[in-house]
Each structure stands twice: as C-alpha cells, then as structure tokens.
Motif scaffolding. Sequence first.
Motif, mmCIF file in Angstrom:
data_model
loop_
_atom_site.group_PDB
_atom_site.id
_atom_site.type_symbol
_atom_site.label_atom_id
_atom_site.label_comp_id
_atom_site.label_asym_id
_atom_site.label_seq_id
_atom_site.Cartn_x
_atom_site.Cartn_y
_atom_site.Cartn_z
ATOM 1 N N PRO A 21 7.848 7.072 16.098
ATOM 2 C CA PRO A 21 7.667 5.620 16.232
ATOM 3 C C PRO A 21 6.236 5.149 16.406
ATOM 4 N N GLY A 22 5.389 5.888 17.127
ATOM 5 C CA GLY A 22 4.027 5.401 17.369
ATOM 6 C C GLY A 22 3.983 4.378 18.492
ATOM 7 N N ASP A 23 2.922 3.584 18.513
ATOM 8 C CA ASP A 23 2.671 2.623 19.587
ATOM 9 C C ASP A 23 3.245 1.251 19.233
ATOM 10 N N PRO A 24 4.216 0.722 20.004
ATOM 11 C CA PRO A 24 4.797 -0.593 19.692
ATOM 12 C C PRO A 24 3.768 -1.725 19.649
ATOM 13 N N ALA A 25 2.646 -1.562 20.352
ATOM 14 C CA ALA A 25 1.617 -2.605 20.354
ATOM 15 C C ALA A 25 1.067 -2.856 18.961
ATOM 16 N N TRP A 26 1.210 -1.882 18.068
ATOM 17 C CA TRP A 26 0.757 -2.070 16.688
ATOM 18 C C TRP A 26 1.465 -3.268 16.054
ATOM 19 N N VAL A 27 2.671 -3.540 16.544
ATOM 20 C CA VAL A 27 3.438 -4.696 16.080
ATOM 21 C C VAL A 27 3.306 -5.859 17.062
ATOM 22 N N THR A 28 3.629 -5.618 18.335
ATOM 23 C CA THR A 28 3.728 -6.712 19.306
ATOM 24 C C THR A 28 2.375 -7.352 19.616
ATOM 25 N N ALA A 29 1.357 -6.539 19.890
ATOM 26 C CA ALA A 29 0.037 -7.102 20.203
ATOM 27 C C ALA A 29 -0.539 -7.818 18.997
ATOM 28 N N ALA A 30 -0.272 -7.270 17.806
ATOM 29 C CA ALA A 30 -0.778 -7.901 16.590
ATOM 30 C C ALA A 30 -0.128 -9.262 16.368
ATOM 31 N N ILE A 71 7.509 -1.190 10.365
ATOM 32 C CA ILE A 71 7.902 -2.486 10.927
ATOM 33 C C ILE A 71 6.765 -3.495 10.765
ATOM 34 N N ALA A 72 5.547 -3.039 10.998
ATOM 35 C CA ALA A 72 4.381 -3.925 10.883
ATOM 36 C C ALA A 72 4.199 -4.426 9.460
ATOM 37 N N ALA A 83 3.673 -9.188 6.519
ATOM 38 C CA ALA A 83 4.004 -9.996 5.351
ATOM 39 C C ALA A 83 4.557 -11.355 5.763
ATOM 40 N N LEU A 84 5.379 -11.369 6.827
ATOM 41 C CA LEU A 84 5.960 -12.629 7.298
ATOM 42 C C LEU A 84 4.896 -13.583 7.812
ATOM 43 N N THR A 85 3.870 -13.057 8.470
ATOM 44 C CA THR A 85 2.835 -13.911 9.059
ATOM 45 C C THR A 85 1.684 -14.175 8.106
ATOM 46 N N ASP A 86 1.764 -13.657 6.889
ATOM 47 C CA ASP A 86 0.753 -13.975 5.876
ATOM 48 C C ASP A 86 0.877 -15.454 5.530
ATOM 49 N N PRO A 87 -0.191 -16.246 5.684
ATOM 50 C CA PRO A 87 -0.084 -17.682 5.422
ATOM 51 C C PRO A 87 0.447 -18.022 4.034
ATOM 52 N N MET A 129 9.261 -1.550 1.525
ATOM 53 C CA MET A 129 9.349 -0.482 0.530
ATOM 54 C C MET A 129 7.964 0.073 0.194
ATOM 55 N N GLN A 130 6.997 -0.820 0.107
ATOM 56 C CA GLN A 130 5.638 -0.387 -0.189
ATOM 57 C C GLN A 130 5.116 0.529 0.910
ATOM 58 N N ALA A 131 5.335 0.154 2.161
ATOM 59 C CA ALA A 131 4.881 0.981 3.282
ATOM 60 C C ALA A 131 5.657 2.289 3.348
ATOM 61 N N LEU A 132 6.928 2.238 2.989
ATOM 62 C CA LEU A 132 7.777 3.421 3.018
ATOM 63 C C LEU A 132 7.279 4.478 2.031
ATOM 64 N N ALA A 133 6.844 4.029 0.855
ATOM 65 C CA ALA A 133 6.427 4.951 -0.204
ATOM 66 C C ALA A 133 4.945 5.295 -0.146
ATOM 67 N N ASP A 134 4.194 4.661 0.749
ATOM 68 C CA ASP A 134 2.753 4.903 0.841
ATOM 69 C C ASP A 134 2.493 6.367 1.215
ATOM 70 N N PRO A 135 1.723 7.108 0.403
ATOM 71 C CA PRO A 135 1.470 8.524 0.719
ATOM 72 C C PRO A 135 0.416 8.738 1.800
#
Length: 250
Positions: free
Chosen positions: A18-27, A93-94, A99-103, A180-186
């Motif tokens: 999972p990593g650090d949740p702050a990567w999503v929440t703090a951002a 998740i990020a 993408a959602l917060t992209d103006p 999907m893009q993030a999922l397939a990113d090598p």
Amino acid sequence: MSVKVEQALISPRYLAGPGDPAWVTAALHAGAGWSHGHDPLMPRVILTSPDQKSMLRLEPHPNEPWWHLSHRDGRTGSVWNASFDGGTPVELIASVTDALTDPGYNARAISAPYQPLWDAGWNSIRNGEFRSPDGRVRGEHFNLSGRRNWRITASLDEDDPVWKAWFSSGTPRVLVAAFMQALADPEPVRRSHEQTVGLSRRRITLHWQEWPAESVARTLPERIERLAARRASPPPPAPPTPPPAPRRAR
C-alpha cells in the motif's frame, strides 16, 4: 556529508504494497484544497472537495475496502463511487484522485478506458475482461442490474487476492483510464524498509538504492506543490461544440 537512506524500488507496482496513505490524503488536502473532518476518537479520514460534490473516506476495516471515493452532483444527477482495498498501492489510488482534481478533467474525451492496458501489452480474455501479462491482475467490465461496473483484482496466486478495486457505473471514463494507466505503468515505485515487510519476494523485483535523506523527505511536499500549482492554473478550454447540421431546403 549528506545523510542517505535506503529505499526499495519495486515492480510490478501493483504488488508493491500500500505505501504511505499521505500520498493521497495530504495531496488532496494541501494540494487540491479538500477539507477534512477531525474526529480523534475514530481511526478514519474524511476529505471533501471544495464544491462539496466529492468525498474520500479512508477507514480501516478487516473485511471491507478501506478507501471509498464517492461523487454526487445534484445539478446534473451524476452519482458514482469507487472503492479500494487497504492493500491497493497508493500510487494507483492517487492516479484517480489526481485525475479527479485536475481542473480540466471534464474536457478530456476517453473512448476506451482500458486502452492503456492494450498499449502496454496486456491480454484480453474475452469481451470486457483483461489480465496482466504475468496473470497477477485480472479485471472485468461487467453488467450488474443493468449497469456496467468495473472490478480489478490483484492476486499472488489464484485464490490469494492482495487487493480489489471497484468503479461503479457512471464513473467518468477519464478516472478509470487514469487508474488503468497507473496500473500498467512499468516504472517501479519506492518503499521504505518497514513498507516492504510482508511482501512476497517471489512475485516482485526489488532493488535497494540509497537516496539523500533530504531528497526523500521532499518527495511528498514537491508532489503537493505541483498539485497546488496545477490548481492555481486556469483550466484548459472545453472542446468546441460542433456546429448544427445545415437544414435541408424544402
């Protein structure tokens, strides 16, 4: 002499933990202006978008998804939700929340959300289903009560799921495509020593690398700064509306 710390570079990213949740929440809070509630007696985080239409809830639960992203627009009637298990890498998740917060996210037209997977060489099983080349990730675009939903599962073995993600019918295609893009990113993702505990070393490639401690500490603040700068920029114009077809002369 600068202090250095070791971090692991892990691929494939969908099995990196999972990593650090702050990567999503703090951002979301500091970079995208989402407000958060404060309940010190509950182990959860609730963030709400500035327009009050979207909400992210992070709530640890042993048998249910930890992450819930929901959207409701009373003006347009748009309602959708997405959920992610606790083992889902935060980078995935990020990709959705970024993408959602992209103006200008509403200005992007996406015809096939799974196109990034095909471009990366993923395999189609049959219509609406896909899997990663190593067989560890499977996804489907299926019909439930007349509505088309997305479900993606990452597994170590056939009956050993690591995480699941769900996108309900009505989720904007641009958000599914971003996932999907993030999922397939090598590109490998970074993890600290404690974040690698419990990972299946048989299923991943892991390389330790030293980084300046100052550089590691700046990774999240720099991400927040980029999102804040994006938010301050004017959104791109919406695609032009095609002119009406000429009337036939009678």
